[in-house]
Design a protein around this motif. Structure first.
Motif, PDB file in Angstrom:
ATOM      1  N   GLU A  91       0.810  -1.214   0.000  1.00  0.00           N
ATOM      2  CA  GLU A  91       0.000   0.000   0.000  1.00  0.00           C
ATOM      3  C   GLU A  91       0.845   1.267   0.000  1.00  0.00           C
ATOM      4  N   ARG A  92       2.142   1.121   0.055  1.00  0.00           N
ATOM      5  CA  ARG A  92       3.013   2.296   0.107  1.00  0.00           C
ATOM      6  C   ARG A  92       3.022   3.020  -1.238  1.00  0.00           C
ATOM      7  N   VAL A  93       3.000   4.312  -1.201  1.00  0.00           N
ATOM      8  CA  VAL A  93       2.881   5.112  -2.423  1.00  0.00           C
ATOM      9  C   VAL A  93       4.213   5.210  -3.155  1.00  0.00           C
ATOM     10  N   ARG A  94       5.320   5.383  -2.421  1.00  0.00           N
ATOM     11  CA  ARG A  94       6.595   5.713  -3.072  1.00  0.00           C
ATOM     12  C   ARG A  94       7.598   4.574  -3.117  1.00  0.00           C
ATOM     13  N   TYR A  95       7.481   3.592  -2.183  1.00  0.00           N
ATOM     14  CA  TYR A  95       8.562   2.623  -2.043  1.00  0.00           C
ATOM     15  C   TYR A  95       8.112   1.207  -2.407  1.00  0.00           C
ATOM     16  N   SER A  96       8.978   0.505  -3.104  1.00  0.00           N
ATOM     17  CA  SER A  96       8.723  -0.900  -3.432  1.00  0.00           C
ATOM     18  C   SER A  96       9.221  -1.792  -2.291  1.00  0.00           C
ATOM     19  N   ASN A  97       8.637  -2.971  -2.191  1.00  0.00           N
ATOM     20  CA  ASN A  97       9.070  -3.973  -1.223  1.00  0.00           C
ATOM     21  C   ASN A  97       9.454  -5.250  -1.954  1.00  0.00           C
ATOM     22  N   TYR A  98      10.377  -5.977  -1.365  1.00  0.00           N
ATOM     23  CA  TYR A  98      10.807  -7.255  -1.928  1.00  0.00           C
ATOM     24  C   TYR A  98      10.448  -8.352  -0.930  1.00  0.00           C
ATOM     25  N   ILE A  99       9.869  -9.425  -1.446  1.00  0.00           N
ATOM     26  CA  ILE A  99       9.267 -10.457  -0.612  1.00  0.00           C
ATOM     27  C   ILE A  99       9.936 -11.806  -0.856  1.00  0.00           C
ATOM     28  N   TRP A 100      10.223 -12.509   0.238  1.00  0.00           N
ATOM     29  CA  TRP A 100      10.671 -13.897   0.185  1.00  0.00           C
ATOM     30  C   TRP A 100       9.695 -14.722   1.034  1.00  0.00           C
ATOM     31  N   VAL A 101       9.111 -15.765   0.476  1.00  0.00           N
ATOM     32  CA  VAL A 101       8.140 -16.597   1.190  1.00  0.00           C
ATOM     33  C   VAL A 101       8.600 -18.050   1.174  1.00  0.00           C
ATOM     34  N   GLU A 102       8.683 -18.653   2.346  1.00  0.00           N
ATOM     35  CA  GLU A 102       8.965 -20.080   2.474  1.00  0.00           C
ATOM     36  C   GLU A 102       7.811 -20.729   3.221  1.00  0.00           C
ATOM     37  N   VAL A 103       7.403 -21.911   2.778  1.00  0.00           N
ATOM     38  CA  VAL A 103       6.208 -22.542   3.330  1.00  0.00           C
ATOM     39  C   VAL A 103       6.464 -24.024   3.601  1.00  0.00           C
ATOM     40  N   LEU A 104       6.004 -24.478   4.778  1.00  0.00           N
ATOM     41  CA  LEU A 104       6.010 -25.891   5.133  1.00  0.00           C
ATOM     42  C   LEU A 104       4.576 -26.339   5.384  1.00  0.00           C
ATOM     43  N   THR A 105       4.301 -27.615   5.146  1.00  0.00           N
ATOM     44  CA  THR A 105       3.045 -28.204   5.602  1.00  0.00           C
ATOM     45  C   THR A 105       3.370 -29.182   6.718  1.00  0.00           C
ATOM     46  N   ALA A 106       2.499 -29.244   7.704  1.00  0.00           N
ATOM     47  CA  ALA A 106       2.726 -30.084   8.886  1.00  0.00           C
ATOM     48  C   ALA A 106       1.652 -31.161   8.970  1.00  0.00           C
ATOM     49  N   MET A 107       2.096 -32.388   9.182  1.00  0.00           N
ATOM     50  CA  MET A 107       1.190 -33.535   9.235  1.00  0.00           C
ATOM     51  C   MET A 107       1.430 -34.322  10.526  1.00  0.00           C
ATOM     52  N   PRO A 108       0.383 -34.615  11.289  1.00  0.00           N
ATOM     53  CA  PRO A 108       0.569 -35.416  12.508  1.00  0.00           C
ATOM     54  C   PRO A 108       1.124 -36.806  12.183  1.00  0.00           C
ATOM     55  N   THR A 109       1.968 -37.290  13.068  1.00  0.00           N
ATOM     56  CA  THR A 109       2.546 -38.618  12.873  1.00  0.00           C
ATOM     57  C   THR A 109       2.831 -39.240  14.232  1.00  0.00           C
ATOM     58  N   THR A 110       3.074 -40.527  14.250  1.00  0.00           N
ATOM     59  CA  THR A 110       3.474 -41.221  15.479  1.00  0.00           C
ATOM     60  C   THR A 110       4.966 -41.504  15.408  1.00  0.00           C
ATOM     61  N   GLU A 111       5.684 -41.074  16.423  1.00  0.00           N
ATOM     62  CA  GLU A 111       7.125 -41.279  16.487  1.00  0.00           C
ATOM     63  C   GLU A 111       7.461 -42.194  17.659  1.00  0.00           C
ATOM     64  N   TYR A 112       8.636 -42.790  17.593  1.00  0.00           N
ATOM     65  CA  TYR A 112       9.082 -43.688  18.648  1.00  0.00           C
ATOM     66  C   TYR A 112      10.491 -43.308  19.078  1.00  0.00           C
ATOM     67  N   HIS A 113      10.708 -43.402  20.382  1.00  0.00           N
ATOM     68  CA  HIS A 113      12.047 -43.179  20.885  1.00  0.00           C
ATOM     69  C   HIS A 113      12.323 -44.136  22.033  1.00  0.00           C
ATOM     70  N   SER A 114      13.564 -44.354  22.311  1.00  0.00           N
ATOM     71  CA  SER A 114      13.978 -45.188  23.435  1.00  0.00           C
ATOM     72  C   SER A 114      15.145 -44.503  24.134  1.00  0.00           C
ATOM     73  N   THR A 115      15.559 -45.076  25.251  1.00  0.00           N
ATOM     74  CA  THR A 115      16.662 -44.480  26.016  1.00  0.00           C
ATOM     75  C   THR A 115      17.915 -45.329  25.859  1.00  0.00           C
ATOM     76  N   LYS A 116      18.990 -44.696  25.476  1.00  0.00           N
ATOM     77  CA  LYS A 116      20.292 -45.353  25.354  1.00  0.00           C
ATOM     78  C   LYS A 116      21.104 -45.074  26.617  1.00  0.00           C
ATOM     79  N   TYR A 117      21.603 -46.138  27.250  1.00  0.00           N
ATOM     80  CA  TYR A 117      22.351 -45.992  28.489  1.00  0.00           C
ATOM     81  C   TYR A 117      23.827 -46.320  28.253  1.00  0.00           C
ATOM     82  N   THR A 118      24.700 -45.488  28.793  1.00  0.00           N
ATOM     83  CA  THR A 118      26.141 -45.713  28.683  1.00  0.00           C
ATOM     84  C   THR A 118      26.798 -45.389  30.019  1.00  0.00           C
ATOM     85  N   VAL A 119      27.994 -45.926  30.210  1.00  0.00           N
ATOM     86  CA  VAL A 119      28.770 -45.626  31.429  1.00  0.00           C
ATOM     87  C   VAL A 119      30.088 -45.008  31.050  1.00  0.00           C
ATOM     88  N   GLU A 120      30.633 -44.229  31.966  1.00  0.00           N
ATOM     89  CA  GLU A 120      31.947 -43.588  31.728  1.00  0.00           C
ATOM     90  C   GLU A 120      33.040 -44.628  31.749  1.00  0.00           C
TER      91      GLU A 120
END
Length: 323
Positions: free
Chosen positions: A294-323
């Motif tokens: 809407e600016r009368v005198r000045y131009s703007n430059y635009i960069w748009v990045e887009v992601l889509t997000a989808m629910p999912t089921t993930e799995y993790h476990s615990t790794k145990y180590t000793v010094e």
């Protein structure tokens, strides 16, 4: 005499007489052959206690639906052993885990690390997660000419439109919008997907459901807050979200102004500077992001990045180590 005293001594591995258990908890201890493990667990309500050899991935003992477990184990093989408590529901417990050495050896500290795994792996835990996929191979870049220039030059336009195709199952659109008065690219352009996925890896093992809160903000808000673009005070534009192809085309062709069209008021922003945000898909196959200078005198430059997000089921476990 000193070694004999050490062999009679019971070392405390874990002790908490007033522990609040909100989910499955495991208590590791490193033991060597001939050591004796002692565990005394008290629960307010019936729960399950299991004893594992974590290195061999073996279940050694199971005490199902008990309020009191007091037992011991003579260790046959050196390794990391786990006392796991499955409370069934949130409750308080008293925990006392000790060991006595068969032959003297240094006491080792056990370190734990959450790692991704597959369903069915040893002690795999499932949690709600999200898969984020980039919509464009490269950031969409365009110029929003000033109102003055677009009025007197037919090739110059003060508006632009980006169509975002939504894959089946995606629940949200996550966007990163950079607005500048300079046409020069930045090294951060195109990094939005990588940065978002890196932020997600940092919080994925906290078990945060998609739409519940963490520290007062949702998971998506947490990720977006970590990756907000730098703002330029003099660079701003209007962003409209259209869910109708007809309305988007009317805007793009210049037949009608955005104020004359039906747009999503909740997720459109007027006079926005560089920002990022989330737009629920609400089952749409395409969402249209429209931009207006809407600016009368000045131009703007635009960069748009887009992601889509989808629910999912993930799995993790615990790794145990000793010094």
């Amino acid at each position: 005499m000193i070694n004999e005293a050490r062999l009679r001594f019971r070392y405390t591995a874990h002790s908490n007489p007033d522990c609040l258990l909100e989910g499955t908890s495991a208590y590791p201890v490193y033991l060597e052959r001939g050591d004796v493990l002692y565990y005394n667990i008290g629960l307010q309500n019936p729960g399950t206690v299991k004893l594992y050899n974590a290195d061999a991935r073996q279940t050694l003992k199971t005490y199902a639906q008990k309020t009191k477990v007091a037992d011991s184990l003579v260790v046959a093989n050196k390794g990391i052993y786990l006392v796991e408590i499955v409370p069934g529901k949130t409750q308080y417990a008293s925990i006392d885990i000790q060991f006595r050495m068969g032959e003297y050896h240094p006491v080792k500290t056990v370190h734990s690390e959450e790692i991704p795994c597959k369903a069915g792996d040893f002690r795999a835990v499932s949690n709600k997660g999200v898969s984020m996929r980039t919509v464009f191979d490269q950031p969409r870049k365009f110029t929003l000419s000033s109102q003055f220039k677009s009025t007197f030059t037919s090739a110059a336009k003060s508006i632009a439109l980006v169509a975002v195709q939504i894959p089946a199952g995606a629940t949200d659109v996550l966007y990163n919008l950079r607005i500048s008065t300079s046409e020069q690219d930045k090294s951060s352009d195109g990094k939005f997907p990588d940065k978002m996925n890196l932020s997600y890896k940092k919080v994925r093992f906290l078990g945060l459901p998609l739409y519940e809160t963490s520290r007062g903000s949702g998971l998506f808000s947490t990720l977006l807050d970590d990756n907000r673009p730098i703002r330029e005070e003099d660079a701003y534009c209007n962003m409209y979200v259209f869910r109708s192809q007809w309305a988007a085309k009317q805007f793009q062709d210049g037949n009608k102004q955005a104020s004359q069209l039906q747009y999503d008021v909740d997720y459109s922003t007027l006079g926005t500077q560089s920002c990022n945000g989330r737009i629920p898909t609400k089952g749409a196959k395409t969402i249209y992001l429209a931009f207006e200078n809407e600016r009368v005198r000045y131009s703007n430059y635009i960069w748009v990045e887009v992601l889509t997000a989808m629910p999912t089921t993930e799995y993790h476990s615990t790794k145990y180590t000793v010094e």
